[in-house]
Structure formats: C-alpha cells, structure tokens
Scaffold this motif. Structure first.
Motif, PDB file in Angstrom:
ATOM      1  N   VAL A 284       0.774  -1.375  -0.178  1.00  0.00           N
ATOM      2  CA  VAL A 284      -0.097   0.508   0.185  1.00  0.00           C
ATOM      3  C   VAL A 284       0.525   1.717   0.269  1.00  0.00           C
ATOM      4  O   VAL A 284       1.293   1.329   0.719  1.00  0.00           O
ATOM      5  N   TRP A 285       0.700   2.102  -1.230  1.00  0.00           N
ATOM      6  CA  TRP A 285       1.457   3.466  -1.014  1.00  0.00           C
ATOM      7  C   TRP A 285       0.047   4.043  -0.066  1.00  0.00           C
ATOM      8  O   TRP A 285      -0.578   3.820  -0.218  1.00  0.00           O
ATOM      9  N   ALA A 286       1.141   4.910   0.049  1.00  0.00           N
ATOM     10  CA  ALA A 286       1.244   5.327   1.670  1.00  0.00           C
ATOM     11  C   ALA A 286       1.075   6.988   1.301  1.00  0.00           C
ATOM     12  O   ALA A 286       2.554   7.411   2.134  1.00  0.00           O
ATOM     13  N   GLY A 287       0.942   8.413   0.588  1.00  0.00           N
ATOM     14  CA  GLY A 287       1.994   9.170   0.176  1.00  0.00           C
ATOM     15  C   GLY A 287       2.909   8.160  -0.828  1.00  0.00           C
ATOM     16  O   GLY A 287       3.138   8.527  -2.013  1.00  0.00           O
ATOM     17  N   ASP A 288       4.497   8.853  -0.311  1.00  0.00           N
ATOM     18  CA  ASP A 288       5.527   8.543  -0.712  1.00  0.00           C
ATOM     19  C   ASP A 288       6.434   6.991   0.245  1.00  0.00           C
ATOM     20  O   ASP A 288       6.850   6.964  -0.351  1.00  0.00           O
ATOM     21  N   THR A 289       5.409   6.853   0.621  1.00  0.00           N
ATOM     22  CA  THR A 289       5.691   5.251   1.398  1.00  0.00           C
ATOM     23  C   THR A 289       5.411   4.673   1.066  1.00  0.00           C
ATOM     24  O   THR A 289       3.966   4.541   1.195  1.00  0.00           O
ATOM     25  N   LEU A 290       6.013   3.225   0.703  1.00  0.00           N
ATOM     26  CA  LEU A 290       5.167   1.928   0.102  1.00  0.00           C
ATOM     27  C   LEU A 290       5.864   1.166   1.196  1.00  0.00           C
ATOM     28  O   LEU A 290       7.067   0.622   1.626  1.00  0.00           O
ATOM     29  N   TYR A 291       4.746  -0.069   1.933  1.00  0.00           N
ATOM     30  CA  TYR A 291       4.316  -0.208   2.733  1.00  0.00           C
ATOM     31  C   TYR A 291       4.116  -2.062   2.518  1.00  0.00           C
ATOM     32  O   TYR A 291       3.222  -2.016   1.639  1.00  0.00           O
ATOM     33  N   VAL A 292       5.193  -2.568   2.013  1.00  0.00           N
ATOM     34  CA  VAL A 292       4.927  -4.140   1.559  1.00  0.00           C
ATOM     35  C   VAL A 292       4.556  -5.479   2.186  1.00  0.00           C
ATOM     36  O   VAL A 292       5.470  -5.524   3.811  1.00  0.00           O
TER      37      VAL A 292
ATOM     38  N   GLU B 154      11.374  -2.441  -8.111  1.00  0.00           N
ATOM     39  CA  GLU B 154      10.932  -2.114  -9.731  1.00  0.00           C
ATOM     40  C   GLU B 154       9.779  -1.753 -10.141  1.00  0.00           C
ATOM     41  O   GLU B 154       9.652  -0.329 -10.890  1.00  0.00           O
ATOM     42  N   SER B 155       8.775  -2.524 -10.678  1.00  0.00           N
ATOM     43  CA  SER B 155       8.064  -2.450 -10.539  1.00  0.00           C
ATOM     44  C   SER B 155       6.885  -0.942  -9.738  1.00  0.00           C
ATOM     45  O   SER B 155       5.916  -0.592 -10.473  1.00  0.00           O
ATOM     46  N   GLN B 156       6.990  -0.580  -8.944  1.00  0.00           N
ATOM     47  CA  GLN B 156       6.688   0.589  -8.349  1.00  0.00           C
ATOM     48  C   GLN B 156       7.855   1.761  -8.479  1.00  0.00           C
ATOM     49  O   GLN B 156       7.625   2.598  -7.761  1.00  0.00           O
ATOM     50  N   LYS B 157       8.625   1.529  -9.720  1.00  0.00           N
ATOM     51  CA  LYS B 157       9.609   2.596  -9.341  1.00  0.00           C
ATOM     52  C   LYS B 157      10.636   2.936  -8.098  1.00  0.00           C
ATOM     53  O   LYS B 157      10.977   3.869  -7.630  1.00  0.00           O
ATOM     54  N   LEU B 158      11.174   1.798  -7.545  1.00  0.00           N
ATOM     55  CA  LEU B 158      11.958   1.716  -7.019  1.00  0.00           C
ATOM     56  C   LEU B 158      12.332   0.914  -6.477  1.00  0.00           C
ATOM     57  O   LEU B 158      12.930  -0.088  -7.294  1.00  0.00           O
TER      58      LEU B 158
ATOM     59  N   ALA C 279       9.233   1.266   2.020  1.00  0.00           N
ATOM     60  CA  ALA C 279      10.424   1.907   0.873  1.00  0.00           C
ATOM     61  C   ALA C 279       9.906   3.749   1.039  1.00  0.00           C
ATOM     62  O   ALA C 279       8.341   3.569   1.325  1.00  0.00           O
ATOM     63  N   VAL C 280      10.544   4.400   0.109  1.00  0.00           N
ATOM     64  CA  VAL C 280       9.792   5.377   0.989  1.00  0.00           C
ATOM     65  C   VAL C 280      11.045   6.280  -0.980  1.00  0.00           C
ATOM     66  O   VAL C 280      11.713   5.923  -1.525  1.00  0.00           O
ATOM     67  N   ARG C 281       9.568   6.988  -1.712  1.00  0.00           N
ATOM     68  CA  ARG C 281      10.198   7.260  -2.764  1.00  0.00           C
ATOM     69  C   ARG C 281      10.714   8.473  -3.180  1.00  0.00           C
ATOM     70  O   ARG C 281      10.705   9.362  -1.861  1.00  0.00           O
ATOM     71  N   PRO C 282      12.144   8.387  -3.899  1.00  0.00           N
ATOM     72  CA  PRO C 282      13.282   9.169  -3.345  1.00  0.00           C
ATOM     73  C   PRO C 282      12.530  10.471  -3.994  1.00  0.00           C
ATOM     74  O   PRO C 282      11.677  10.994  -5.602  1.00  0.00           O
ATOM     75  N   LYS C 283      12.635  11.833  -3.576  1.00  0.00           N
ATOM     76  CA  LYS C 283      12.349  13.017  -3.579  1.00  0.00           C
ATOM     77  C   LYS C 283      13.174  13.711  -4.893  1.00  0.00           C
ATOM     78  O   LYS C 283      14.291  13.351  -5.165  1.00  0.00           O
TER      79      LYS C 283
END
Length: 160
Positions: free
Chosen positions: A46-54, A84-88, A156-160
């Motif tokens: 689940v994406w919550a903002g820029d954070t992905l909880y796997v 990678e499928s989530q661009k991380l 994981a956190v999406r880089p800014k």
C-alpha cells in the motif's frame, strides 16, 4: 466557548486522517505471492503518500529452496522485482522485518546465520550500500507446512 474549542479540535484531528486515507493506493498481490489467484483480503503493498508498505513476502521458489539462506535470496530477488515495478530500488528501503521460522534441519532452531548470508548479498554491498533498519524475530510461520523458513516485509520511501 469550551464546546466550540472541542469541536474545532475534533475537526482538526479528523482532517489529517481523511487526507491520508485519500492518498493511499493498494497494489494487488503479484502471481509470485498469489499463484492460485485467490481472492485474498490483503494487498501486496500500500502506497501512503511517498511511502510503500510491503506485506510479508515468501520465496516464490519455496519448494526448490530448502534452506533459510536460499529462501532469503529468493524473497529479496522477488521483492527487488516488485520494487522495480513500483519505480523503486532496494536502495529506497528504509525498514526490513524478517520473520524466521524454526528449521527442521537445525533441530527446529532459526537459522540467523543463513538469513544474514542471504540478506548481506542485497544490503550494504558495493553496488547497493544502503543499510536499512531491520528487525528479526522468530515466529511460527503459516507457510511452514509448505517448507517456508523465512518471511520478509519492508517499507520503502520514494526519493524526492
């Protein structure tokens, strides 16, 4: 006057909850984690903002990987593909939780050394120097009946 302040406080506390609920995106389980395509009440992540909880991940090759080290490698390779499928990348991972089951080949004890040997191929390396926070616990794994010795979840956190 006190009632008005309590009402404003209640509204102020509810607004962040509403906003965060609107900024989530559920990612369905991939075939590697749901090979029978069952209708399960869980998301892969689940994406919550820029954070992905796997969610907790199992080795998709659990039947051909009979030990903790090979299952750890199998899980992390599959998680790497999922990220990678989530661009991380694994470099975006900030927290890892490892759940170790007892290994029948080791008298029911968990194989921390085997997990660490598999894990260290992915984190803290020359190619991927990131070292996320990690918790490792011994549990009774629901997948133990199928040979599961390790399960891993991560944040994981999406880089800014």
């Amino acid at each position: 006057m006190m009632t008005k302040h309590l009402l404003l406080l209640a509204i102020a506390l509810m607004v962040p909850m509403t906003v965060s609920a609107q900024n989530t995106k559920q990612i369905p389980l991939p075939p590697s984690q749901n090979p029978r395509n069952a209708d399960l009440p869980v998301s892969a992540a689940v994406w919550a903002g820029d954070t992905l909880y796997v969610s907790g991940w199992l080795d998709p090759e659990i039947h051909t990987h009979p030990d903790t080290q090979s299952q750890t490698v199998g899980i992390l390779k599959d998680l790497q593909r999922f990220l990678e499928s989530q661009k991380l990348t694994l470099g975006d991972v900030v927290m890892v939780r490892v759940y170790l089951g007892g290994d029948p080949a080791k008298d029911g004890k968990m194989d921390v050394a085997g997990m660490a040997a598999g894990y260290s191929q992915f984190f803290g390396t020359k190619d991927q120097p990131s070292k996320p926070a990690r918790t490792t616990v011994q549990v009774v794994l629901p997948a133990a009946a199928r040979g599961g010795l390790v399960e891993i979840d991560l944040i994981a956190v999406r880089p800014k």
